[in-house]
Design an enzyme around this catalytic site. Structure first.
Site, PDB file in Angstrom:
ATOM      1  N   GLU A 164      72.487  28.813  58.990  1.00  0.00           N
ATOM      2  CA  GLU A 164      71.469  29.856  59.134  1.00  0.00           C
ATOM      3  C   GLU A 164      70.983  30.436  57.813  1.00  0.00           C
ATOM      4  O   GLU A 164      69.785  30.710  57.646  1.00  0.00           O
ATOM      5  CB  GLU A 164      71.998  30.983  60.038  1.00  0.00           C
ATOM      6  N   GLU A 183      78.673  27.899  67.414  1.00  0.00           N
ATOM      7  CA  GLU A 183      78.990  29.141  68.135  1.00  0.00           C
ATOM      8  C   GLU A 183      79.519  28.847  69.537  1.00  0.00           C
ATOM      9  O   GLU A 183      80.378  29.573  70.044  1.00  0.00           O
ATOM     10  CB  GLU A 183      77.758  30.043  68.145  1.00  0.00           C
TER      11      GLU A 183
END
Length: 254
Positions: free
Chosen positions: A128, A108
């Site tokens: 995730e 990210e």
């Protein structure tokens, strides 16, 4: 500034290094504050033109520090996102120099950067879903804007990492280097950008980043409003004058 983030500069380029190699540069509150403070310095400085974000010890970042999370720490900055850059990226260009893994929050941070240089041994992933979580720090939002929807969904839904070669094929990476060469190549790219008119560079980035959210008509109108001050700036006159006089321009940033 914490020694968990090292900041230096050379020739108008700021180098921000996440410095927790013993924890694979996992992101905690100290790293978040250090990166955010460094980017604030980048934005406020008239001398700094471009930022380069990297990690120490052969790893970019393995993502959020789960031990720190259990202690109540967050790698987010209120209103600014992960490390202060995912929701509010800097106006000036930011380049990611990636060695090793860029996973979860590490990816990210890469997506918050404008350009990406990576060693061929680097790996990029969004794991995730393997932990029954959603990549809410920006990957699910930003990855489909950087690569095709199909490629983004493959990474997001499988959680499997991809190689630098595969990431380059997807369009996520600008340049691939030999192992250990990402930072030097990123600095070379940064130097090319830093040599250009800073006001023009900042506005060009603003237009290019925003265009995906504009309709055709809106885009032309928004661009016209943003670029008018650039064409009326001292730098624009200096650029034309320097070209006519066959000399290097001296930018003022206004």
């Amino acid at each position: 500034m914490s020694d968990e983030v090292l900041v230096s500069s050379r020739d108008g380029v700021q180098i921000i290094t996440i410095n927790r190699p013993e924890a694979r540069n996992a992101l905690n509150a100290g790293v978040a504050r250090g990166v955010a403070d460094a980017v604030d310095e980048l934005e406020s400085s008239d001398e700094l033109r471009v930022g380069v974000l990297t990690g120490a010890g052969g790893t970019f970042s393995s993502g959020m520090d789960l031990k720190a999370f259990l202690r109540g720490e967050s790698p987010g900055i209120e209103g600014r996102g992960l490390c202060g850059i995912t929701e509010t990226p800097p106006r000036k260009p930011l380049i990611a120099a990636v060695e090793g893994y860029a996973l979860a929050g590490g990816l990210e941070l890469v997506l918050a950067c404008d350009l990406v240089v990576a060693a061929r041994t680097a790996r990029f992933g969004v794991p995730e879903v393997k932990r029954a979580l959603v990549a809410g720090g920006g990957a699910a939002l930003l990855l489909p804007k950087r690569v095709s929807t199909a490629h983004a969904l493959e990474m997001l839904l499988t959680g499997e990492p991809v190689t630098a070669h595969r990431a380059a094929e997807m369009g996520l990476i600008n340049r691939v280097t030999d192992e250990g060469g990402a930072l030097d190549a990123a600095l070379e790219l940064a130097a090319l950008i830093a040599a250009n008119g800073p006001l023009a560079v900042a506005v060009t980035k603003q237009v290019a980043r925003a265009t995906v959210d504009w309709s055709w008509e809106q885009g032309w109108a928004e661009q016209a409003a943003l670029i008018a001050p650039v064409f009326q700036s001292e730098d624009a006159r200096e650029g034309a004058t320097a070209f006519a006089e066959k000399r290097a321009p001296q930018w003022k940033g206004h």
